[in-house]
Scaffold this active site. Structure first.
Site, short mmCIF file in Angstrom:
data_model
loop_
_atom_site.label_atom_id
_atom_site.label_comp_id
_atom_site.label_asym_id
_atom_site.label_seq_id
_atom_site.Cartn_x
_atom_site.Cartn_y
_atom_site.Cartn_z
N ASP A 1 0.81 -1.21 0.00
CA ASP A 1 0.00 0.00 0.00
C ASP A 1 0.85 1.26 0.00
O ASP A 1 0.54 2.22 -0.72
CB ASP A 1 -0.93 -0.02 1.22
CG ASP A 1 -1.82 1.21 1.29
OD1 ASP A 1 -2.95 1.15 0.77
OD2 ASP A 1 -1.39 2.23 1.86
N GLY B 1 -9.99 -3.64 -1.44
CA GLY B 1 -10.82 -4.70 -0.87
C GLY B 1 -12.30 -4.42 -1.05
O GLY B 1 -13.09 -5.33 -1.35
N PHE C 1 -5.39 2.35 0.46
CA PHE C 1 -5.69 1.79 -0.86
C PHE C 1 -5.84 0.27 -0.81
O PHE C 1 -6.50 -0.31 -1.67
CB PHE C 1 -4.67 2.24 -1.88
CG PHE C 1 -4.71 3.74 -2.07
CD1 PHE C 1 -5.90 4.38 -2.34
CD2 PHE C 1 -3.57 4.51 -1.91
CE1 PHE C 1 -5.97 5.76 -2.48
CE2 PHE C 1 -3.62 5.88 -2.06
CZ PHE C 1 -4.82 6.51 -2.34
N ASP C 2 -5.26 -0.39 0.18
CA ASP C 2 -5.60 -1.79 0.42
C ASP C 2 -7.08 -1.91 0.74
O ASP C 2 -7.78 -2.80 0.24
CB ASP C 2 -4.77 -2.36 1.58
CG ASP C 2 -3.46 -2.99 1.13
OD1 ASP C 2 -3.44 -3.57 0.03
OD2 ASP C 2 -2.47 -2.89 1.85
N VAL C 3 -7.56 -1.04 1.62
CA VAL C 3 -8.97 -1.09 2.02
C VAL C 3 -9.88 -0.75 0.84
O VAL C 3 -10.88 -1.44 0.59
CB VAL C 3 -9.23 -0.13 3.20
CG1 VAL C 3 -10.72 -0.05 3.52
CG2 VAL C 3 -8.45 -0.59 4.43
#
Length: 392
Positions: free
Chosen positions: A146, A179, A174-176
């Protein structure tokens, strides 16, 4: 959740089986959302487990809270895909699944016969979701962390003080976001499969999700070549919009239209500001923000943040204090949002932040605490044997 150790699911995805070969954050966040909605999620981990189990402090009973935050309602089985017997078990899990989610490096699953082409041929009805850092073309060799994406996407360039260095966000944003996009994509693919009877391959990458998540900033560049800069807590298109000093501490005030500005300036004792040609529109207030800032700061300095918040909220002007994480959770609780839920049963429970979605008829559930590494291996294998006897 339909495994023997769990009660039947009642959520909107009850009956859907997810083979979760993802790890770290983007994939596990997606699969946790699906599990919350009632899907049976089988988390396949290598012998060393998901890396986030060791991301600490903080930790609870030796397990990193990073891992706990995205792995509730799942069943953990340990498989070494390099072991032929374990690989066969992995195939059996996918045989039962509606969704296969993985975030291996591009090409990394080909050696196991789990690349997109092989999956589509062997499991044509499967929804296969792949998450990478930078796609499968020119960025296929780049690791998908991320922070790297925060850097190259431009996010850090617009985060921080104008006279300071670029800053990362306080969470793996940005991972979230990826997801969340993955969960939406899977739901869309499942809906389309119900119509066509065919599965499909869904691809996501962190950089594309970041550029989408930067919304007005990236669109400003794409549409008219705008190059946004760091503005600290300022908004590029709105003023007043951000923290303002009062007699004791800062108060966030967000004025996004003329109606709010009229109410705001009236509470401050300056109702004629809207008739000033420098401040009579959103654009003019933005272009003349420094002149307006002097007037607002002078008025706000006469009372405390608490007093101004009371007056502004009563007048319908959006405002809020700046709180710490503990205070933020407590504030949500004070509003009746019940942000913390006890996940699991009996002695095996852990307090976690709830799923933000509320269904009126098929509520999300919190039946199973994030599993210890391989805690459900035997349950999963027993369930697979039952599936072979009763394919229905």
């Amino acid at each position: 959740m339909s495994l023997a150790s769990s009660s039947p699911g009642t959520g909107p995805l009850s009956g859907v089986v997810v083979a979760d070969f993802s790890r770290i954050l983007a994939g596990p966040y997606c699969t946790m959302l699906l599990a919350d909605m009632g899907a049976t999620v089988i988390k396949v981990e290598g012998p060393d487990g998901d890396d986030t189990r060791l991301y600490k402090p903080p930790s609870v009973n030796g397990i990193g809270t990073y891992y706990l935050s995205v792995n509730r309602n799942k069943h953990s089985i340990v498989l070494d895909l390099k072991d032929p017997q374990d690989l066969e078990t992995a195939y059996e899990i996918i045989d039962t699944a509606d969704v296969f989610i993985e975030n291996f490096k591009p090409g990394g699953l080909a050696q196991f016969g789990l690349d997109a082409e092989s999956v589509a041929e062997r499991w044509p009805q499967l929804v296969h979701a792949s998450i990478t850092g930078f796609g499968t073309k020119g960025g296929s060799h780049l690791p998908g962390y991320d922070l790297l994406v925060q850097g190259v996407s431009g996010f850090m360039s617009v985060t921080g003080s104008p006279d300071g260095p670029p800053q990362r966000g306080g969470v793996a944003l940005f991972d979230v976001i990826t997801g969340l996009h993955a969960a939406v994509a899977v739901l869309g693919a499942l809906h389309e499969r119900d119509i066509s009877g065919k599965g499909q391959h869904v691809e996501l990458d962190l950089l594309s999700a970041a550029l989408s998540g930067l919304v007005n900033q990236t669109t400003g560049y794409a549409a008219c070549g705008n190059d946004p800069q760091r503005l600290g807590n300022e908004h590029p298109s709105l003023f007043p919009y951000g923290p303002f000093p009062t007699a004791d501490k800062e108060l966030i005030i967000t004025v996004a239209n003329n109606s709010q500005f009229i109410r705001f300036s009236t509470v401050l004792g300056m109702p004629d500001l809207i008739r000033d040609p420098r401040f009579d529109s959103v654009e003019n207030r933005n272009n003349n923000r420094e002149e307006l800032r002097v007037l607002l700061n002078g008025a706000l300095s006469t009372e405390t943040a608490e007093i101004w918040a009371s007056r502004l909220q009563a007048a319908g002007v959006p405002c809020a204090p700046i709180l710490s994480i503990p205070e933020g959770v407590q504030y949500a609780a004070s509003l009746g949002l019940d942000p913390v839920v006890q996940v699991g049963r009996g002695d095996n429970t852990v307090p976690l932040i709830k799923n933000p979605v509320s269904y009126s008829r098929t509520p999300v559930t919190y039946e199973k605490a994030p599993p210890a590494l391989g805690a459900d291996t035997e349950d999963v294998k027993q369930w697979l044997r039952a599936q072979r006897k009763d394919p229905s």
